[in-house]
Design a protein around this motif. Structure first.
Motif, PDB file in Angstrom:
ATOM      1  N   UNK A 424     -22.748  29.235  47.267  1.00 48.13           N
ATOM      2  CA  UNK A 424     -21.967  28.480  46.283  1.00 48.13           C
ATOM      3  C   UNK A 424     -22.229  26.989  46.432  1.00 48.13           C
ATOM      4  N   UNK A 425     -22.290  26.506  47.666  1.00 43.92           N
ATOM      5  CA  UNK A 425     -22.574  25.088  47.902  1.00 43.92           C
ATOM      6  C   UNK A 425     -23.975  24.734  47.419  1.00 43.92           C
ATOM      7  N   UNK A 426     -24.931  25.616  47.633  1.00 43.04           N
ATOM      8  CA  UNK A 426     -26.295  25.359  47.167  1.00 43.04           C
ATOM      9  C   UNK A 426     -26.335  25.245  45.648  1.00 43.04           C
ATOM     10  N   UNK A 427     -25.603  26.119  44.972  1.00 43.27           N
ATOM     11  CA  UNK A 427     -25.556  26.040  43.510  1.00 43.27           C
ATOM     12  C   UNK A 427     -24.909  24.731  43.063  1.00 43.27           C
ATOM     13  N   UNK A 428     -23.868  24.310  43.763  1.00 39.59           N
ATOM     14  CA  UNK A 428     -23.227  23.035  43.419  1.00 39.59           C
ATOM     15  C   UNK A 428     -24.189  21.865  43.613  1.00 39.59           C
ATOM     16  N   UNK A 429     -24.980  21.901  44.686  1.00 37.62           N
ATOM     17  CA  UNK A 429     -25.975  20.848  44.897  1.00 37.62           C
ATOM     18  C   UNK A 429     -27.066  20.899  43.825  1.00 37.62           C
ATOM     19  N   UNK A 430     -27.445  22.110  43.445  1.00 39.46           N
ATOM     20  CA  UNK A 430     -28.486  22.261  42.421  1.00 39.46           C
ATOM     21  C   UNK A 430     -28.045  21.668  41.090  1.00 39.46           C
ATOM     22  N   UNK A 431     -26.731  21.712  40.821  1.00 38.97           N
ATOM     23  CA  UNK A 431     -26.240  21.154  39.559  1.00 38.97           C
ATOM     24  C   UNK A 431     -26.532  19.667  39.458  1.00 38.97           C
ATOM     25  N   UNK A 432     -26.666  18.998  40.601  1.00 37.23           N
ATOM     26  CA  UNK A 432     -26.987  17.574  40.593  1.00 37.23           C
ATOM     27  C   UNK A 432     -28.466  17.316  40.341  1.00 37.23           C
ATOM     28  N   UNK A 433     -29.275  18.373  40.339  1.00 35.90           N
ATOM     29  CA  UNK A 433     -30.724  18.219  40.231  1.00 35.90           C
ATOM     30  C   UNK A 433     -31.286  18.841  38.958  1.00 35.90           C
ATOM     31  N   UNK A 434     -30.406  19.273  38.066  1.00 38.14           N
ATOM     32  CA  UNK A 434     -30.879  20.005  36.889  1.00 38.14           C
ATOM     33  C   UNK A 434     -31.757  19.149  35.982  1.00 38.14           C
ATOM     34  N   UNK A 435     -31.608  17.824  36.010  1.00 34.22           N
ATOM     35  CA  UNK A 435     -32.425  16.967  35.147  1.00 34.22           C
ATOM     36  C   UNK A 435     -33.835  16.776  35.678  1.00 34.22           C
ATOM     37  N   UNK A 436     -34.096  17.284  36.869  1.00 37.74           N
ATOM     38  CA  UNK A 436     -35.433  17.120  37.456  1.00 37.74           C
ATOM     39  C   UNK A 436     -36.331  18.304  37.183  1.00 37.74           C
ATOM     40  N   UNK A 437     -35.824  19.342  36.531  1.00 38.73           N
ATOM     41  CA  UNK A 437     -36.600  20.556  36.315  1.00 38.73           C
ATOM     42  C   UNK A 437     -36.577  20.930  34.843  1.00 38.73           C
ATOM     43  N   UNK A 438     -37.549  21.755  34.452  1.00 41.37           N
ATOM     44  CA  UNK A 438     -37.634  22.168  33.054  1.00 41.37           C
ATOM     45  C   UNK A 438     -36.707  23.322  32.730  1.00 41.37           C
ATOM     46  N   UNK A 446     -31.014  30.707  40.716  1.00 47.91           N
ATOM     47  CA  UNK A 446     -31.789  30.875  41.944  1.00 47.91           C
ATOM     48  C   UNK A 446     -31.080  30.313  43.156  1.00 47.91           C
ATOM     49  N   UNK A 447     -30.419  29.170  42.997  1.00 51.01           N
ATOM     50  CA  UNK A 447     -29.682  28.592  44.122  1.00 51.01           C
ATOM     51  C   UNK A 447     -28.554  29.513  44.565  1.00 51.01           C
ATOM     52  N   UNK A 448     -27.876  30.133  43.603  1.00 51.72           N
ATOM     53  CA  UNK A 448     -26.752  31.007  43.946  1.00 51.72           C
ATOM     54  C   UNK A 448     -27.211  32.277  44.659  1.00 51.72           C
ATOM     55  N   UNK A 449     -28.453  32.690  44.440  1.00 51.01           N
ATOM     56  CA  UNK A 449     -28.895  33.972  44.989  1.00 51.01           C
ATOM     57  C   UNK A 449     -30.049  33.850  45.974  1.00 51.01           C
ATOM     58  N   UNK A 450     -30.416  32.645  46.395  1.00 55.05           N
ATOM     59  CA  UNK A 450     -31.628  32.533  47.204  1.00 55.05           C
ATOM     60  C   UNK A 450     -31.505  33.229  48.558  1.00 55.05           C
ATOM     61  N   UNK A 451     -30.310  33.326  49.113  1.00 54.57           N
ATOM     62  CA  UNK A 451     -30.102  33.998  50.406  1.00 54.57           C
ATOM     63  C   UNK A 451     -29.324  35.298  50.254  1.00 54.57           C
ATOM     64  N   UNK A 452     -29.325  35.887  49.096  1.00 56.31           N
ATOM     65  CA  UNK A 452     -28.502  37.067  48.849  1.00 56.31           C
ATOM     66  C   UNK A 452     -28.917  38.241  49.731  1.00 56.31           C
ATOM     67  N   UNK A 453     -30.134  38.238  50.237  1.00 52.28           N
ATOM     68  CA  UNK A 453     -30.598  39.329  51.089  1.00 52.28           C
ATOM     69  C   UNK A 453     -30.079  39.289  52.504  1.00 52.28           C
TER      70      UNK A 453
END
Length: 784
Positions: A424-438, A446-453
């Motif tokens: 959840x924290x990773x997804x929150x951090x990713x929200x600050x970076x959304x303007x840097x990606x297409x 992806x941030x919310x599920x990157x460690x789901x395994x």
């Protein structure tokens, strides 16, 4: 008068009875607390006959029947005054002391006890839990009524005091759910918060805690009881060495199962505390406004936030005509509205959504997926909303893949959070970076599920790939988007691992990243943003300016090649470094965090220089080794050769190195006058933690070989527990085996070292001989 009906001295009876109960393996958890409480109650009741004007009461843990093996006995001897009760008190207190039990005691009249409660917050909280043990029950009843009436009358003054004390305790002891060794009483979400919830209910500001909080409290009490019994002392910090035994005794499972149960209990209690304190604060403000002359509380209308979602009294609730069963997306819409408005979801709204919502169809409709992404895009405001949905059981209902990571502990101390909160924290951090990606939507998912395994057997990346491969289509992602999501999970460690373990000047390094992203600049940017979001969510030990800089360099170089630039060429020495080599003498230059050492080339130079840096409290991040040979010398390849070793270092205690002292010690070690190995051994012994250097349950060190990860060299990777002088010993072992180290990349996280060495054999070629590799492995592992 004092009763003496038991056989044997009272102290012996008290102590022997407790020892007998603690010796019974069948008494654990609630039954053990009940047995201890009954034993103490009987013993104490026998100390005092039923006498008018005197009463013995239990407060605190004994009053709540939450007795742990080494808890204090909190007792108050009440009397009406006008008589000497000193002898009566001594007859109760002294046997307890003789039995070596801890005792918190007082002798007071009702008026005195009430006065203390009105002036001392801790005393007031203890008296709210009072329980009659022996003597005059009318006296106990009078005190109970008086304390409760005073607590309610003084609520406007006492509850802010309690809130301030609670906040200070949270700051001091941290959050129980996210600590590897939490304090079961004092941490946020611990037993003290349950006591506070009951105090708030006694003040008639909130309802008494329900069964869910009660079950969480029982988990912590059960664990605390076994912790006391196993440690033999009043210990409330759940130390790592006791966790496996406690888990087995309580039938919970292993140490991870136990910590997961404790984490979950702490989150239940913390969530209830947050909700209660929010309502108390609102009620205190409302009462303050009502006391103002001529002021009436304003009528606040229900403000629409989204379809079927409104704001009322500072919380997000469902509209009167909302139908969760007919509107499966309502759960996500309510969560998104709460995050966007930065308001909490009302408990009643969560209950309705949990009991009345219909499941989302498969695949998810576009409206559900878009709302889910909007919720994640709210960033930091989405964290408490997702936690609330999780506490209500709604997140697992939406995403069954979430269940294996719920409250799952991470034993690596660099992680600040459990796995689910980390995501959840990773997804929150990713929200600050959304303007840097297409594709900001794929970044958030992806941030919310990157460690789901991590909640599944096997390598967590491989397991996560399997999870998201099925999850993508269920979310309604297109084939291409689902493939990108899989790639994000598969390669979420690619950039930080490559940047910290590989030579960024080696063309093979850039080529490996290009192959992983299949030439896609969009995927490269997504992985870069995910690396930042993941690192920040892990903690400062996992993401530093140093690591961010290396990852940025790797991305920039890869992007440049993807844009058509040629692969990088490994650089030669700088002009300044070449000048040091041409001087032909030992030289040490410090430039910021770079230490350049030039010296005549000879076997053992690298290991001895690394040892000197360790003695100067410098942690090496990377090392690049270059050799400059005298063109006129052909008989001996080392004759006249100069080595220039460039180390990137970090001062362990924040003080930069002294170039003059460094040079002096390098000269001494090369001349044989500085016993660096012995000095480092002594330093390591001085810094060794109690109980051994390796963490409990840490894996043994091992060596990995990578044949295609370097140009004209072989990469040897060592994974081991970090220690003072590790680089010195390992490079010494490599040198003794006849290997030359061209480059070294050193990475340490949470006491675990992952060191990569670019090595060549005695003939200057990559190390491919199996017998030599076996010899090198044995030497390196022996050096660890």
């Amino acid at each position: 008068m004092v009763a003496t009906s038991e056989i044997g001295p009272p102290a012996q009876t008290l102590r022997a009875g407790r020892s007998a109960l603690l010796g019974r393996a069948d008494l654990v958890g609630g039954p053990l607390r009940d047995a201890l409480t009954e034993h103490y109650d009987r013993w104490l009741a026998d100390r005092l006959t039923v006498t008018d004007g005197v009463a013995l009461i239990a407060v605190g843990g004994l009053g709540r029947r939450e007795t742990a093996p080494w808890s204090d006995l909190d007792l108050v001897l009440l009397h009406r005054g006008g008589r000497d009760v000193a002898a009566l008190a001594d007859a109760i207190w002294y046997p307890i002391w003789d039995a070596k039990l801890s005792l918190d005691h007082s002798v007071r009249t009702v008026a005195e006890a009430v006065a203390v409660a009105r002036s001392d917050l801790r005393a007031a909280l203890g008296l709210l839990d009072l329980r009659h043990l022996a003597g005059d029950p009318a006296l106990t009843g009078l005190l109970r009524e008086s304390v409760l009436a005073g607590w309610r009358a003084d609520a406007a003054r006492r509850l802010p005091e309690l809130r301030e004390a609670t906040a200070a305790r949270w700051d001091s002891h941290g959050e129980l759910a996210f600590l590897l060794e939490p304090d079961l009483k004092e941490s946020r979400g611990g037993l003290r918060d349950v006591h506070a919830l009951h105090a708030l209910a006694a003040a008639q500001f909130v309802e008494a805690p329900g069964s869910v909080v009660g079950a969480a409290r029982d988990v912590l009490l059960d664990v605390r009881g076994e912790l006391h019994r196993r440690s033999g002392r009043p210990l409330d910090r759940l130390v790592a060495q006791e966790q496996a035994g406690i888990g087995a005794a309580l039938g919970i499972g292993d140490a991870n199962d136990l910590l997961r149960a404790v984490n979950d209990a702490g989150r239940v209690i913390a969530f209830a505390a947050d909700t209660a304190w929010r309502r108390v604060t609102a009620e205190l403000e409302s009462r303050k406004r009502r006391r103002l002359p001529g002021r009436r509380p304003p009528v606040v209308p229900r403000r629409p936030l989204a379809d079927g979602v409104v704001e009322q009294d500072g919380e997000v609730v469902l509209a009167r005509d909302a139908d969760p069963w007919a509107d499966p997306v309502l759960v996500l819409r309510a969560g998104c509205a709460a995050a966007r408005a930065r308001l909490p979801l009302a408990p009643h709204a969560l209950d309705r959504l949990a009991t009345e919502s219909a499941p989302l169809p498969t695949p998810w409709p576009a409206s559900a997926r878009d709302t889910f992404v909007d919720l994640l895009g709210a960033g930091r405001a989405a964290v408490p909303v997702l936690e609330a949905l999780d506490r209500a059981g709604l997140l697992v209902r939406l995403l069954p893949e979430w269940e294996p990571v719920r409250s799952l502990p991470q034993r690596n101390p660099v992680h600040r959070f459990t796995v689910d909160r980390h995501l959840i924290e990773a997804a929150a951090n990713a929200a600050e970076l959304t303007r840097t990606v297409s594709r900001p939507d794929l970044l958030l998912i992806g941030a919310l599920f990157h460690d789901i395994g991590k909640g599944l057997p096997g390598d967590h990346t491989d397991a996560g790939v399997r999870v998201v491969r099925a999850l993508g289509p269920r979310l309604g992602l297109s084939y291409g988007d689902a493939a990108t999501l899989v790639a994000l999970v598969q390669y979420h460690l690619l950039l930080p691992d490559t940047a910290t373990r590989r030579d960024l000047d080696d063309p093979v390094t850039i080529r490996s990243v290009m192959d992983a992203v299949a030439g896609s600049r969009d995927l490269l940017d997504l992985l870069h943003a995910l690396s930042i979001a993941d690192g920040l969510a892990t903690g400062p030990a996992a993401w530093s300016d140093w690591k961010a800089g290396l990852v940025g360099q790797l991305v920039d170089r890869t992007a440049s090649v993807l844009s058509g630039s040629p692969l990088p060429i490994q650089p030669a020495l700088t002009a300044d470094q070449r000048a040091l080599a041409d001087a032909g003498t030992v030289a040490v230059r410090v430039d910021g965090e770079a230490v350049v050492v030039a010296a005549p080339d000879e076997p053992g130079l690298l290991s001895r220089t690394a040892g000197v840096l360790a003695l100067h409290q410098l942690d090496v991040r990377s090392a690049t080794i270059a050799t400059v040979r005298d063109a006129g010398s052909t008989a001996d390849p080392l004759a006249g050769a100069m080595a220039v070793n460039v180390f990137q270092v970090t001062p362990r205690f924040g003080r930069g190195p002294d170039p003059a002292l460094l040079r002096a010690d390098v000269v001494r070690v090369l001349s044989g006058h500085l016993p660096v190995t012995e000095r480092l051994a002594a330093k390591e012994q001085a810094y060794a933690p109690a109980g051994g250097s390796a963490a409990v349950g840490s894996p043994p060190p091992w060596v990995l070989w990578f044949d295609d990860a370097a140009t004209d060299a072989t990469v040897l990777e060592l994974r081991a527990a970090d220690a003072v002088g590790l680089l010195h010993r390992v490079t010494g072992a490599l040198e003794q085996c006849g290997l030359d180290v061209r480059t070294a990349r050193v990475s340490t996280l949470g006491g675990a070292a992952v060191d990569a060495f670019y090595v060549v054999g005695p003939d200057g070629s990559p190390v491919t001989d199996a017998a030599l590799r076996q010899k090198v492995e044995a030497a390196v592992l022996a050096a660890v």
